[in-house]
Design a protein around this motif. Structure first.
Motif, mmCIF file in Angstrom:
data_model
loop_
_atom_site.group_PDB
_atom_site.id
_atom_site.type_symbol
_atom_site.label_atom_id
_atom_site.label_comp_id
_atom_site.label_asym_id
_atom_site.label_seq_id
_atom_site.Cartn_x
_atom_site.Cartn_y
_atom_site.Cartn_z
ATOM 1 N N LYS A 67 0.802 -1.229 0.000
ATOM 2 C CA LYS A 67 0.000 0.000 0.000
ATOM 3 C C LYS A 67 0.838 1.284 0.000
ATOM 4 C CE LYS A 67 -4.153 -1.769 2.377
ATOM 5 N NZ LYS A 67 -4.369 -2.894 1.601
ATOM 6 N N ILE A 68 1.998 1.246 0.630
ATOM 7 C CA ILE A 68 2.804 2.468 0.727
ATOM 8 C C ILE A 68 3.796 2.589 -0.429
ATOM 9 C CG2 ILE A 68 4.367 3.817 2.205
ATOM 10 C CD1 ILE A 68 1.522 3.404 3.387
ATOM 11 N N ILE A 69 4.487 1.494 -0.699
ATOM 12 C CA ILE A 69 5.523 1.552 -1.742
ATOM 13 C C ILE A 69 4.991 2.054 -3.093
ATOM 14 C CG2 ILE A 69 7.040 0.075 -3.148
ATOM 15 C CD1 ILE A 69 8.376 0.949 -0.599
ATOM 16 N N PRO A 70 3.796 1.696 -3.523
ATOM 17 C CA PRO A 70 3.325 2.239 -4.814
ATOM 18 C C PRO A 70 3.278 3.772 -4.832
ATOM 19 C CG PRO A 70 1.934 0.426 -4.108
ATOM 20 C CD PRO A 70 2.844 0.717 -2.956
ATOM 21 N N GLY A 71 3.157 4.383 -3.662
ATOM 22 C CA GLY A 71 3.101 5.848 -3.608
ATOM 23 C C GLY A 71 4.461 6.474 -3.334
ATOM 24 N N ILE A 72 5.501 5.705 -3.482
ATOM 25 C CA ILE A 72 6.846 6.245 -3.256
ATOM 26 C C ILE A 72 7.508 6.607 -4.583
ATOM 27 C CG2 ILE A 72 9.196 5.671 -2.458
ATOM 28 C CD1 ILE A 72 7.216 6.156 -0.147
ATOM 29 N N THR A 73 8.060 7.814 -4.638
ATOM 30 C CA THR A 73 8.955 8.182 -5.740
ATOM 31 C C THR A 73 10.355 7.838 -5.261
ATOM 32 O OG1 THR A 73 7.522 9.846 -6.702
ATOM 33 C CG2 THR A 73 9.898 10.171 -7.002
ATOM 34 N N HIS A 74 11.060 7.053 -6.058
ATOM 35 C CA HIS A 74 12.293 6.428 -5.556
ATOM 36 C C HIS A 74 13.530 7.283 -5.779
ATOM 37 C CE1 HIS A 74 10.323 2.798 -4.203
ATOM 38 N NE2 HIS A 74 9.506 3.012 -5.232
ATOM 39 N N TRP A 75 13.783 8.122 -4.788
ATOM 40 C CA TRP A 75 14.981 8.966 -4.814
ATOM 41 C C TRP A 75 16.245 8.117 -4.842
ATOM 42 C CZ3 TRP A 75 15.184 14.510 -4.238
ATOM 43 C CH2 TRP A 75 13.921 15.109 -4.195
ATOM 44 N N ASN A 76 16.140 6.897 -4.350
ATOM 45 C CA ASN A 76 17.308 6.007 -4.355
ATOM 46 C C ASN A 76 17.493 5.284 -5.683
ATOM 47 O OD1 ASN A 76 18.990 5.898 -2.036
ATOM 48 N ND2 ASN A 76 17.231 5.230 -0.850
ATOM 49 N N HIS A 77 16.589 5.509 -6.618
ATOM 50 C CA HIS A 77 16.687 4.872 -7.939
ATOM 51 C C HIS A 77 17.841 5.530 -8.700
ATOM 52 C CE1 HIS A 77 15.538 3.568 -11.921
ATOM 53 N NE2 HIS A 77 14.481 2.917 -11.459
ATOM 54 N N PRO A 78 18.711 4.726 -9.308
ATOM 55 C CA PRO A 78 19.882 5.325 -9.978
ATOM 56 C C PRO A 78 19.537 6.160 -11.206
ATOM 57 C CG PRO A 78 19.831 2.940 -10.266
ATOM 58 C CD PRO A 78 18.751 3.258 -9.299
ATOM 59 N N ALA A 79 18.295 6.047 -11.692
ATOM 60 C CA ALA A 79 17.901 6.899 -12.823
ATOM 61 C C ALA A 79 16.969 8.019 -12.354
ATOM 62 C CB ALA A 79 17.251 6.074 -13.924
ATOM 63 N N PHE A 80 17.062 8.369 -11.089
ATOM 64 C CA PHE A 80 16.374 9.568 -10.587
ATOM 65 C C PHE A 80 17.312 10.733 -10.876
ATOM 66 C CE2 PHE A 80 15.268 12.919 -7.777
ATOM 67 C CZ PHE A 80 13.985 12.731 -7.293
ATOM 68 N N PHE A 81 16.909 11.564 -11.832
ATOM 69 C CA PHE A 81 17.770 12.687 -12.227
ATOM 70 C C PHE A 81 17.102 14.038 -11.957
ATOM 71 C CE2 PHE A 81 19.103 9.245 -15.253
ATOM 72 C CZ PHE A 81 20.380 9.077 -14.756
ATOM 73 N N GLY A 82 16.008 14.035 -11.185
ATOM 74 C CA GLY A 82 15.257 15.262 -10.972
ATOM 75 C C GLY A 82 15.862 16.137 -9.886
ATOM 76 N N TYR A 83 15.371 17.372 -9.796
ATOM 77 C CA TYR A 83 15.753 18.320 -8.733
ATOM 78 C C TYR A 83 17.274 18.288 -8.547
ATOM 79 C CZ TYR A 83 10.818 17.403 -8.415
ATOM 80 O OH TYR A 83 9.498 17.224 -8.747
ATOM 81 N N PHE A 84 17.736 18.045 -7.280
ATOM 82 C CA PHE A 84 19.115 17.607 -7.133
ATOM 83 C C PHE A 84 19.033 16.158 -6.688
ATOM 84 C CE2 PHE A 84 20.465 22.164 -6.719
ATOM 85 C CZ PHE A 84 21.217 22.145 -7.885
ATOM 86 N N ALA A 85 19.551 15.271 -7.522
ATOM 87 C CA ALA A 85 19.449 13.849 -7.206
ATOM 88 C C ALA A 85 20.289 13.565 -5.961
ATOM 89 C CB ALA A 85 19.948 13.028 -8.381
#
Ligand code: PLP
Length: 476
Positions: A67-85
């Motif tokens: 229930k919670i994980i689907p609503g997580i944006t994964h900052w720890n994902h190596p292809a997170f390039f948004g904002y300041f990663a």
């Protein structure tokens, strides 16, 4: 019924949490980087009232996954390039478990001598890593937003004649307007700090930037002169090393010279970029900072430290202490004049034991290991920037001094308006794909992609994937 859950429960569920963390860190790509849920979806999937009776941890953890994980944006994902990663790291995760276990409030030396003295030690380690002289005092805060606000409060307190601490600012016709100067590219946290301190948004004077998004010292000097002629009080200036939109570097030496001449407090916001000074060949990015009054850097941006962890360095900590120290009888201690009591340097009383994770990160990677990782991020950014520069239909929108690349799709003959719409559509298409996440800004009024590299697990293949997805989105 009383007491905590049992040791057996801790050990059994603790093991499964640790297994979950290990699997997650090894395969963050199993999840879409950007959460794909709709607004309200998570809330609707959870019971609106709390349970009257205890539920087994096993069931709660199962709900965490479904229930919670689907609503997580994964900052720890190596292809997170948004904002300041950013990303967490193993030493810090273990430290956070210990911190939560000890649950120290690092407010008085006495309430945990080790928390205070470790904070003194690691902020000094960080000072040395950044190549700063030994005249700086460090304090951890939750965020750069708070660090910068504290610095502005210290700037105000550095003018005892204003007597703001005792008399406040409202209803006083003896107070001049207090003015704060910052480039038009300054982070919004500086405006918020001025808001919180009653300085007012109107009194944050935005100084024009040059073609490379750096504050123009001549415009700063002119703004100060204009304010003086109106009887305003130039109080503080914020220079940024690594602005949020483009990572540009304000010319700190020239700004410092003006601030010194004008008796204006200089705060340097190096929340993201300042950290790169731990890499010896990039140390010059902090040139001029020795003449400043304060500097903020954020380990929770680019030092693999989970939020929250910002470090504020001050040349004259006693000024900040004068602004905030207030010791009611129940907080008086015998040794208070001989030790640092960090509660004296801000608004917060109970403070997290943030120093432990910094200590474990710096020891766990070593200063060389940390520098090597930041250097690699800069190399990856330059690689990506070269792909953009060599491609006929794409263009770089700003220089790349750190690990952030600003660029856009701009084929010949396409109008700026069309470009904006097209780039925005490309961004949404890439982000909807789930394996890469980018964010944007506007430069010279034009929609601009920001590809920020700062995750400890990002490799060239992830950057290449972003480039591939962008090109695929263009082709539709
Ligand atoms: N300063 C700069 C230059 C930033 O880029 C940011 C955030 O991205 C901040 C300050 C605010 O940081 P924090 O989230 O720690 O308050």
């Amino acid at each position: 019924m009383s007491g905590d859950l049992s040791r057996d429960e801790l050990v059994e569920q603790g093991r499964s949490v640790l297994d979950w963390i290990a699997e997650y860190l090894e395969h963050p790509e199993q999840y879409p980087v950007l959460s794909q849920v709709k607004p309200g979806e998570i809330l609707a999937s959870l019971p609106p009232s709390p349970p009257r009776e205890a539920e087994p941890l096993e069931r709660i953890l199962a709900d965490f996954e479904t229930k919670i994980i689907p609503g997580i944006t994964h900052w720890n994902h190596p292809a997170f390039f948004g904002y300041f990663a950013t990303s967490s790291s193993v030493p810090a995760i273990l430290a956070e478990m210990l911190v939560a276990t000890l649950d120290v409030k690092a407010m008085l030396w006495k309430t945990s001598p080790a928390a205070t003295e470790l904070e003194q030690l690691v902020t000094d380690w960080l000072r040395q890593m950044l190549g700063l002289s030994d005249g700086w005092f460090g304090i951890t805060t939750d965020t750069a937003s708070i660090s910068s606000m504290l610095s502005l409060a210290a700037a105000r307190e550095s003018r005892p004649e204003l007597a703001v601490r005792e008399r406040g600012m409202a209803g006083r016709d003896d107070l001049p307007r207090l003015r704060v100067y910052a480039s038009e590219h300054v982070h919004s946290s500086v405006d918020k700090g001025a808001l919180a301190l009653g300085i007012g948004l109107e009194n944050v004077v935005k100084i024009a930037a040059d073609d490379e998004f750096r504050m123009r010292p001549d415009a700063l000097a002119a703004a100060i002169a204009a304010d003086r002629s109106l009887g305003y009080l130039p109080l503080a200036c914020v220079a940024t090393v690594g602005t949020t939109s483009t990572s540009s570097i304000d010319p700190v030496p020239a700004i410092a010279e003006i601030c010194r001449r004008e008796n204006v407090w200089l705060h340097v916001d190096g929340a993201y970029g300042g950290m790169l000074a731990i890499v010896p060949e990039f140390r010059s990015i902090l040139d001029g900072v020795e003449s400043a009054d304060s500097l903020v850097v954020n380990p929770h941006k680019w030092l693999f430290t989970p939020a929250e962890c910002s470090v504020l360095f001050l040349k004259r900590p006693e000024v900040l202490k004068r602004a905030f120290s207030l010791v009611p009888e129940y907080l008086v201690t015998r040794e208070q004049d001989d030790v640092v009591n960090y509660m004296d340097y801000g608004v917060q009383l109970g403070r997290r034991f943030r120093a432990l994770k910094l200590w474990m990160i710096i020891r766990g990677f070593g200063t060389n290991g940390l520098a090597e990782r930041l250097r690699e991020h800069c190399t990856l950014a330059r690689t990506f920037a070269a792909w953009v520069a060599l491609s006929e239909d794409w263009e770089l929108m700003a220089p790349v001094p750190f690990s952030l690349v600003c660029f856009r799709y701009a084929p010949r003959g396409m109008s700026d308006l069309e470009c904006d719409q097209r780039n925005e559509a490309i961004m949404h298409a890439v982000n909807a794909g789930g394996d890469v996440f980018l964010s944007h800004t506007k430069l010279h009024g034009r929609f601009t992609f920001r590809l920020a590299i700062g995750n400890i697990r990002t490799e060239e293949r992830h950057v290449a994937l972003a480039w591939q997805r962008l090109k695929e989105a263009v082709e539709g």
